[in-house]
Scaffold this active site. Structure first.
Site, short mmCIF file in Angstrom:
data_model
loop_
_atom_site.label_atom_id
_atom_site.label_comp_id
_atom_site.label_asym_id
_atom_site.label_seq_id
_atom_site.Cartn_x
_atom_site.Cartn_y
_atom_site.Cartn_z
N GLU A 38 0.82 -1.21 0.00
CA GLU A 38 0.00 0.00 0.00
C GLU A 38 0.85 1.26 0.00
O GLU A 38 0.52 2.25 -0.65
CB GLU A 38 -0.95 0.00 1.20
N CYS A 193 -12.52 1.45 -15.71
CA CYS A 193 -12.92 2.85 -15.48
C CYS A 193 -11.69 3.75 -15.49
O CYS A 193 -11.44 4.49 -14.53
CB CYS A 193 -13.69 2.97 -14.17
N CYS A 203 -18.20 -2.71 -18.58
CA CYS A 203 -18.33 -2.39 -17.16
C CYS A 203 -19.62 -2.96 -16.58
O CYS A 203 -20.71 -2.78 -17.14
CB CYS A 203 -18.32 -0.87 -16.96
N CYS A 209 -24.72 3.71 -14.18
CA CYS A 209 -23.71 4.78 -14.05
C CYS A 209 -24.26 6.10 -14.59
O CYS A 209 -24.57 6.22 -15.77
CB CYS A 209 -22.44 4.38 -14.80
#
Length: 347
Positions: A38, A193, A203, A209
């Site tokens: 991370e 995306c 998608c 969306c």
DNA sequence: AATGCGTGGTG
DNA sequence: TCACCAAGCAT
């Protein structure tokens, strides 16, 4: 459960079916490995991170090994990855967990976020992936997905927009499958995306969306506002007898190089230069036009004369009003020309 | 709240 | 070519 699959459920199902499952930091619950990934992935793309991550883990296989190493050794293995405060904080964090927490990772987002180099989003990612905690991340991918799905306007870096995004992110959290959900958000943002040319047809969220429904997927999220462009002003004099208009060829280089524009300058000065003394003047209004490096406000005056005057200057020419727009004039000049209706022959 | 921090990829 | 951006955080 609602009859229509929710954002959350759809995303989880998609991640399990089509998401990424074999990245080097996946398929583990080791907080050390997840934390390291991370931190490395902050503002850094996956393909860049992978070789650094693998090399780093070989040299520092555990939290204790990292804490025991001198900071210079850590920097050495970070060299080339950029944002070197991450490496310094990484080492500080390792030392702190070993020394202060006896090598045990805190599990709550708040405690994690108080550690060096771990902010709210990174803390949530560690909590979710390592401890299964129900916590919301909000990185660039998630911001993009949410801005599009909910058609959220405004630059996501702005505090008010970011607050709205965090609120959405918290609301959307699933009751279970937090790992697949969190990974799904990042996978969707990183693969389908994407910032430019999103693959909406593939998608799973396409139907609901809001950005896609309004054809604005590629326009969101709103781009970072650029510093205000310099403002310039130009006044243009349209000399016309009702049939033809006087235009001037600009120099080959520079703005509007080689194009035709009306003589530029104060009306009186232009008329004096042209040797015209009998024009009747009327305002043509103003227009704004943006260039890449400045913004131009155009104002214009129409100077009507009875008959075209012979002009010696070779850069000047009389052009029929009907054909002037196609004769090679810049867009804002064409728009101003449209405000001059060619005189029609009497019926 | 707005910046600075690094490097590599992209259209 | 070059502006823009990428699994953000600290100040």
């Amino acid at each position: 459960m609602s009859a229509v699959p929710s954002f959350t459920d759809t995303l989880i199902a998609w991640q399990k079916r089509a998401g990424r499952h074999d990245l080097p930091w996946q398929n583990t619950r080791d907080p050390y490995r997840i934390w390291l990934s991370e931190i490395m992935l902050q503002q850094t793309q996956v393909t860049t991170v992978i070789p650094y991550y693998l090399r780093f883990l070989e040299r520092f296989p555990t939290l204790e090994a990292l804490a025991a190493a001198p900071q210079e050794a850590v920097i050495e293995y970070w060299a080339g990855l950029g944002y070197y405060a991450r490496a310094r904080n990484l080492h500080r964090c390792a030392v702190e967990i070993v020394a202060v927490h006896a090598g045990k990772w805190p599990k709550s987002v708040d405690r994690l976020a108080s550690l060096p180099g771990i902010g709210r989003s990174t803390a949530a990612a560690i909590a979710a992936f390592a401890f299964g905690e129900r916590a919301a991340i909000l990185d660039g991918n998630v911001k993009r997905v949410l801005c599009r799905f909910f058609a959220i306007e405004g630059f996501p870096g702005q505090a008010s927009v970011e607050r709205a995004l965090w609120a959405r992110a918290e609301t959307l959290l699933p009751e279970c499958d937090i790992e697949a959900y969190t990974q799904g958000l990042m996978d969707l943002g990183a693969t389908l995306c994407s910032r430019r040319k999103p693959h909406c047809n593939d998608c799973p969220l396409q139907q609901a969306c809001q950005a896609h429904r309004t054809g604005r997927a590629e326009d969101l999220p709103t781009a970072k506002p650029r510093p205000a462009l310099p403002e310039r002003h130009g006044h243009y004099v349209f000399v016309s007898d009702g049939h033809r208009v006087l235009l001037e060829r600009r120099p080959a280089h520079g703005i509007w190089g080689g194009l035709l524009v009306p003589p530029e300058g104060e009306t009186a000065a232009v008329l004096a230069r042209l040797g015209i003394s009998d024009a009747s003047e009327s305002p043509l209004g103003t227009l704004r036009h943006s260039f890449t490096h400045f913004r131009l406000t155009l104002s214009a005056t129409l100077c009507h004369i009875d008959a075209p005057k012979a002009i010696a200057d070779p850069s000047l020419c009389w052009i029929a009003l009907e054909s002037a727009a196609e004769a090679g004039v810049p867009t804002p000049i064409r728009k101003l020309l449209e405000g001059i209706a060619p005189a029609r022959e009497a019926q």
